[in-house]
Design a protein around this motif. Structure first.
Motif, PDB file in Angstrom:
ATOM      1  N   LYS A  32       0.849  -1.196   0.000  1.00  0.00           N
ATOM      2  CA  LYS A  32       0.000   0.000   0.000  1.00  0.00           C
ATOM      3  C   LYS A  32       0.880   1.241   0.000  1.00  0.00           C
ATOM      4  O   LYS A  32       1.968   1.241   0.561  1.00  0.00           O
ATOM      5  N   SER A  33       0.389   2.302  -0.615  1.00  0.00           N
ATOM      6  CA  SER A  33       1.140   3.549  -0.611  1.00  0.00           C
ATOM      7  C   SER A  33       0.985   4.241   0.737  1.00  0.00           C
ATOM      8  O   SER A  33      -0.041   4.101   1.407  1.00  0.00           O
ATOM      9  N   GLY A  34       2.000   4.937   1.159  1.00  0.00           N
ATOM     10  CA  GLY A  34       1.966   5.658   2.434  1.00  0.00           C
ATOM     11  C   GLY A  34       2.297   4.759   3.604  1.00  0.00           C
ATOM     12  O   GLY A  34       2.326   3.542   3.500  1.00  0.00           O
ATOM     13  N   PHE A  35       2.572   5.383   4.720  1.00  0.00           N
ATOM     14  CA  PHE A  35       2.810   4.645   5.959  1.00  0.00           C
ATOM     15  C   PHE A  35       1.467   4.318   6.583  1.00  0.00           C
ATOM     16  O   PHE A  35       0.645   5.208   6.809  1.00  0.00           O
ATOM     17  N   VAL A  63       4.966  -3.842   7.532  1.00  0.00           N
ATOM     18  CA  VAL A  63       6.250  -3.155   7.542  1.00  0.00           C
ATOM     19  C   VAL A  63       6.145  -1.881   6.712  1.00  0.00           C
ATOM     20  O   VAL A  63       5.920  -1.930   5.504  1.00  0.00           O
ATOM     21  N   ALA A  64       6.311  -0.742   7.370  1.00  0.00           N
ATOM     22  CA  ALA A  64       6.294   0.553   6.688  1.00  0.00           C
ATOM     23  C   ALA A  64       7.737   0.958   6.407  1.00  0.00           C
ATOM     24  O   ALA A  64       8.604   0.840   7.277  1.00  0.00           O
ATOM     25  N   GLU A  65       7.976   1.413   5.170  1.00  0.00           N
ATOM     26  CA  GLU A  65       9.345   1.775   4.802  1.00  0.00           C
ATOM     27  C   GLU A  65       9.341   2.785   3.662  1.00  0.00           C
ATOM     28  O   GLU A  65       8.309   3.054   3.053  1.00  0.00           O
ATOM     29  N   ILE A  66      10.506   3.315   3.383  1.00  0.00           N
ATOM     30  CA  ILE A  66      10.696   4.165   2.211  1.00  0.00           C
ATOM     31  C   ILE A  66      11.435   3.298   1.199  1.00  0.00           C
ATOM     32  O   ILE A  66      12.525   2.796   1.480  1.00  0.00           O
ATOM     33  N   ASN A  67      10.821   3.098   0.013  1.00  0.00           N
ATOM     34  CA  ASN A  67      11.421   2.214  -0.988  1.00  0.00           C
ATOM     35  C   ASN A  67      12.560   2.907  -1.738  1.00  0.00           C
ATOM     36  O   ASN A  67      12.888   4.057  -1.461  1.00  0.00           O
ATOM     37  N   GLY A  70      12.109   6.321  -3.130  1.00  0.00           N
ATOM     38  CA  GLY A  70      11.863   7.385  -2.169  1.00  0.00           C
ATOM     39  C   GLY A  70      10.405   7.522  -1.767  1.00  0.00           C
ATOM     40  O   GLY A  70      10.025   8.510  -1.144  1.00  0.00           O
ATOM     41  N   GLU A  71       9.574   6.526  -2.098  1.00  0.00           N
ATOM     42  CA  GLU A  71       8.143   6.562  -1.773  1.00  0.00           C
ATOM     43  C   GLU A  71       7.879   5.867  -0.435  1.00  0.00           C
ATOM     44  O   GLU A  71       8.521   4.859  -0.120  1.00  0.00           O
ATOM     45  N   GLU A  72       6.949   6.390   0.326  1.00  0.00           N
ATOM     46  CA  GLU A  72       6.522   5.756   1.564  1.00  0.00           C
ATOM     47  C   GLU A  72       5.550   4.643   1.194  1.00  0.00           C
ATOM     48  O   GLU A  72       4.543   4.876   0.533  1.00  0.00           O
ATOM     49  N   VAL A  73       5.841   3.418   1.617  1.00  0.00           N
ATOM     50  CA  VAL A  73       4.984   2.268   1.327  1.00  0.00           C
ATOM     51  C   VAL A  73       4.885   1.386   2.565  1.00  0.00           C
ATOM     52  O   VAL A  73       5.736   1.435   3.449  1.00  0.00           O
ATOM     53  N   THR A  74       3.834   0.577   2.600  1.00  0.00           N
ATOM     54  CA  THR A  74       3.654  -0.397   3.669  1.00  0.00           C
ATOM     55  C   THR A  74       3.399  -1.759   3.038  1.00  0.00           C
ATOM     56  O   THR A  74       2.495  -1.896   2.210  1.00  0.00           O
TER      57      THR A  74
END
Length: 107
Positions: A32-35, A63-67, A70-74
């Motif tokens: 999913k996009s965003g944290f 797991v939330a991370e920055i790929n 540079g995008e915030e994804v979970t």
């Protein structure tokens, strides 16, 4: 930057492939996009891209991370508890539309 809580215990698949893997193999992962914070260890209702209730799943990891882009994804890992019956799917779909999905369309 901030976390969005999936407090309504809904897993909405945006990808048919991710949903297929879950239903076919009993385990799957959704990105999913965003944290976001998913209720790890809890059972939730999974919805297909058309907002139809499809199954009960257990969230195994979130797991939330920055790929690398540079995008915030979970990333959410889950296991299939069971598919919903036709009647259960109809009722859950109607309730979710009234409680969650329908409101978002009006905003």
């Amino acid at each position: 930057m901030g976390f969005e809580t999936e407090f309504n215990s809904v897993c909405k698949f945006k990808s048919e492939q991710e949903l297929y893997e879950l239903l076919e193999y009993g385990k799957g992962k959704m990105v999913k996009s965003g944290f976001r914070v998913y209720p790890t260890g809890q059972k939730v209702i999974a919805y297909n891209p058309s907002n139809e209730a499809i199954a009960i799943v257990r969230i195994m990891a979130s797991v939330a991370e920055i790929n690398f882009q540079g995008e915030e994804v979970t990333g959410v890992e889950m296991e299939l508890v069971r598919k919903l019956t036709e009647e259960e799917s109809r009722v859950q779909t109607a309730l979710a539309h009234e409680m969650f999905f329908g409101e978002r369309e009006q905003q």
